[in-house]
Design a protein around this motif. Structure first.
Motif, PDB file in Angstrom:
ATOM      1  N   UNK A 264      -2.331 -16.798  33.277  1.00  0.00           N
ATOM      2  CA  UNK A 264      -1.625 -17.549  32.234  1.00  0.00           C
ATOM      3  C   UNK A 264      -1.555 -16.742  30.938  1.00  0.00           C
ATOM      4  N   UNK A 265      -2.685 -16.128  30.544  1.00  0.00           N
ATOM      5  CA  UNK A 265      -2.697 -15.312  29.325  1.00  0.00           C
ATOM      6  C   UNK A 265      -1.704 -14.157  29.440  1.00  0.00           C
ATOM      7  N   UNK A 266      -1.645 -13.542  30.629  1.00  0.00           N
ATOM      8  CA  UNK A 266      -0.713 -12.432  30.854  1.00  0.00           C
ATOM      9  C   UNK A 266       0.733 -12.919  30.764  1.00  0.00           C
ATOM     10  N   UNK A 267       1.016 -14.069  31.367  1.00  0.00           N
ATOM     11  CA  UNK A 267       2.370 -14.618  31.319  1.00  0.00           C
ATOM     12  C   UNK A 267       2.808 -14.920  29.900  1.00  0.00           C
ATOM     13  N   UNK A 268       1.932 -15.550  29.120  1.00  0.00           N
ATOM     14  CA  UNK A 268       2.277 -15.889  27.736  1.00  0.00           C
ATOM     15  C   UNK A 268       2.430 -14.633  26.885  1.00  0.00           C
ATOM     16  N   UNK A 269       1.633 -13.600  27.162  1.00  0.00           N
ATOM     17  CA  UNK A 269       1.753 -12.341  26.421  1.00  0.00           C
ATOM     18  C   UNK A 269       3.070 -11.643  26.744  1.00  0.00           C
ATOM     19  N   UNK A 270       3.466 -11.688  27.997  1.00  0.00           N
ATOM     20  CA  UNK A 270       4.761 -11.103  28.395  1.00  0.00           C
ATOM     21  C   UNK A 270       5.907 -11.840  27.692  1.00  0.00           C
ATOM     22  N   UNK A 271       5.830 -13.175  27.650  1.00  0.00           N
ATOM     23  CA  UNK A 271       6.860 -13.964  26.961  1.00  0.00           C
ATOM     24  C   UNK A 271       6.907 -13.603  25.477  1.00  0.00           C
ATOM     25  N   UNK A 272       5.734 -13.442  24.870  1.00  0.00           N
ATOM     26  CA  UNK A 272       5.643 -13.059  23.461  1.00  0.00           C
ATOM     27  C   UNK A 272       6.286 -11.691  23.220  1.00  0.00           C
ATOM     28  N   UNK A 273       5.991 -10.731  24.106  1.00  0.00           N
ATOM     29  CA  UNK A 273       6.561  -9.396  23.963  1.00  0.00           C
ATOM     30  C   UNK A 273       8.083  -9.409  24.096  1.00  0.00           C
ATOM     31  N   UNK A 274       8.598 -10.206  25.025  1.00  0.00           N
ATOM     32  CA  UNK A 274      10.049 -10.316  25.164  1.00  0.00           C
ATOM     33  C   UNK A 274      10.675 -10.915  23.903  1.00  0.00           C
ATOM     34  N   UNK A 275      10.005 -11.908  23.325  1.00  0.00           N
ATOM     35  CA  UNK A 275      10.516 -12.521  22.095  1.00  0.00           C
ATOM     36  C   UNK A 275      10.548 -11.496  20.959  1.00  0.00           C
ATOM     37  N   UNK A 276       9.473 -10.744  20.800  1.00  0.00           N
ATOM     38  CA  UNK A 276       9.403  -9.736  19.738  1.00  0.00           C
ATOM     39  C   UNK A 276      10.425  -8.619  19.983  1.00  0.00           C
ATOM     40  N   UNK A 277      10.586  -8.224  21.252  1.00  0.00           N
ATOM     41  CA  UNK A 277      11.548  -7.165  21.589  1.00  0.00           C
ATOM     42  C   UNK A 277      12.970  -7.593  21.248  1.00  0.00           C
ATOM     43  N   UNK A 278      13.311  -8.856  21.537  1.00  0.00           N
ATOM     44  CA  UNK A 278      14.665  -9.352  21.253  1.00  0.00           C
ATOM     45  C   UNK A 278      14.890  -9.565  19.765  1.00  0.00           C
ATOM     46  N   UNK A 279      13.791  -9.788  19.016  1.00  0.00           N
ATOM     47  CA  UNK A 279      13.925  -9.856  17.560  1.00  0.00           C
ATOM     48  C   UNK A 279      14.283  -8.483  16.995  1.00  0.00           C
ATOM     49  N   UNK A 280      13.725  -7.437  17.620  1.00  0.00           N
ATOM     50  CA  UNK A 280      14.032  -6.069  17.196  1.00  0.00           C
ATOM     51  C   UNK A 280      15.436  -5.650  17.627  1.00  0.00           C
TER      52      UNK A 280
END
Length: 430
Positions: A264-280
């Motif tokens: 679960x922690x890995x899944x949420x971290x991946x989602x967070x990284x995708x969000x930050x990447x799309x912000x960039x």
């Protein structure tokens, strides 16, 4: 989301003299450690008048001083009770003035407990360090505290012979203390590397097999990953680009873990990284996107008979949201109500921040959202609101808490006006 870096002046407080063990028999730690007695201050205050409020405040501070004195007691049980008492107080009250004047004394006690205590005592001391930083907020005061404790945190985290409970607690505390009190982004990156050295050991091997890791060690790696994810939220654009290139292709290997909390922690971290990447970059693309979506979909519909039903329910719920985040850039918003206000958790960044603070203040989160200037600044809520007495009574808030709430709001308003006056003075100078 803003992370305030306002420096507070060291006009108050400073190092205190040696703290002597609390020995008053009538106010022993056995009595003080019943943290539910904090509510007594509210009930006393309700009985009437400003005098009652002052008496309640004095009684409460007397108990806090007893806790601080008892953190250096010879008895490990007494020290543990004192640490837990201070934790409860800081999680459920705004104590900036009281704590600021005694911050170095409390820091010394935390340092001593971390160095000389055993597992549970070290765990409590690490948690107290976080609450101390949350009370002080970002600035010179919390930076001084963290400068003292950071080397000890890192030593415990890297020491394979240290208590696993202590390492688990430090993995979480180092993350939040870095978020609040670290003033150099390069040092933030150094702390992230400490976490990377831990959670990457849980990566599945290239042949798909998972390393043999004990449940307690897996929890350590999970805590390290969550702290690493928390610090992602304050990384610079260049740091994020490097992290995306280095870690995003490997993080899906954590989804193979046997530990549901790590998955679960890995899944949420991946989602967070995708969000930050799309912000960039709104056109961000991930090379193994289809393979990742297949893996996330499998976890969102997992029917593995070898896994507990509660684990599967929890996992499926989280990974449905993670899959939407990766596929569509979507986030399932959640409204948080506190007092007369409301806040929306509308991004993975904000969720990671909220979960991190809530882990330490627990049921006191709503109170901190109302009255803690730092936490309100993090979530862009503005200064604490002034609520009229009729509304307060309708909300059934005890008189003592109403007094604390209004004091915090008055202090925030005064500080805001002072800053505005300072700016006006500066404009007129040549």
């Amino acid at each position: 989301m803003k992370m305030p870096r306002t420096k507070k002046k060291n006009g108050r407080g400073g190092p205190h003299g040696n703290v002597h063990p609390f020995s008053d028999e009538d106010a022993s730690i056995e009595t003080l450690s019943h943290c539910s007695s904090f509510s007594d201050t509210a009930s006393v205050a309700d009985e009437g008048g400003e005098a009652s409020e002052d008496t309640a405040q004095e009684d409460f501070q007397y108990k806090l001083k007893g806790f601080i004195d008892s953190t250096v007691d010879k008895s490990a049980k007494t020290r543990q009770g004192a640490l837990d008492g201070l934790k409860t107080a800081m999680a459920t009250r705004i104590l900036y003035e009281f704590i600021s004047e005694r911050r170095m004394t409390v820091t010394d006690s935390i340092e001593r407990c971390l160095k000389k205590g055993k597992g549970e005592e070290q765990r409590a001391a690490a948690s107290l360090a976080c609450l101390l930083c949350i009370q002080l907020g970002p600035g010179i005061e919390s930076e001084e505290v963290f400068k003292t404790l950071k080397p000890i945190f890192k030593n415990i985290l890297a020491d394979g012979s240290a208590s696993i409970q202590a390492r688990q607690a430090v993995a979480t505390s180092l993350g939040l203390c870095t978020l609040v009190a670290e003033d150099d982004i390069l040092d933030v990156h150094a702390s992230m590397e400490c976490f990377e050295n831990l959670f990457t050991r849980s990566y599945a091997r290239m042949d798909g097999t998972c390393p043999l890791i004990s449940p307690q060690m897996s929890q350590l790696h999970t805590n390290a990953l969550l702290s690493w994810a928390l610090l992602l939220t304050i990384c610079t654009a260049n740091q994020l680009k490097d992290i995306l290139h280095k870690h995003l292709p490997k993080l899906p290997r954590l989804l193979e873990s046997d530990d549901v909390n790590m998955r679960i922690a890995a899944g949420e971290t991946i989602a967070l990284l995708f969000e930050l990447a799309r912000d960039l970059d709104s056109e961000f693309e991930f090379e193994d996107w289809e393979q990742l979506c297949d893996k996330l979909n499998a976890l969102a519909t997992d029917c593995n008979k070898h896994r507990a039903k509660t684990d599967k329910r929890k996992q499926r719920s989280v990974f449905r949201d993670v899959l939407k985040a990766v596929e569509e850039g979507d986030f399932q918003s959640e409204a948080i109500r506190f007092g007369t206000e409301r806040m929306t958790i509308d991004s993975w960044v904000r969720k990671r921040m909220y979960d991190a603070f809530r882990e330490f203040v627990g049921s006191g989160m709503n109170y901190h959202l109302q009255a803690n200037e730092f936490i309100r600044d993090v979530f862009e809520l503005g200064p604490p609101m002034l609520v009229d007495s009729a509304t307060m009574k309708a909300m059934k808030i005890p008189r003592f808490e109403r007094h604390l709430h209004n004091s915090a709001a008055f202090k925030a308003r005064t500080k805001a006006r002072s800053k505005f006056r300072d700016k006006r003075v500066d404009v007129g100078e040549f």
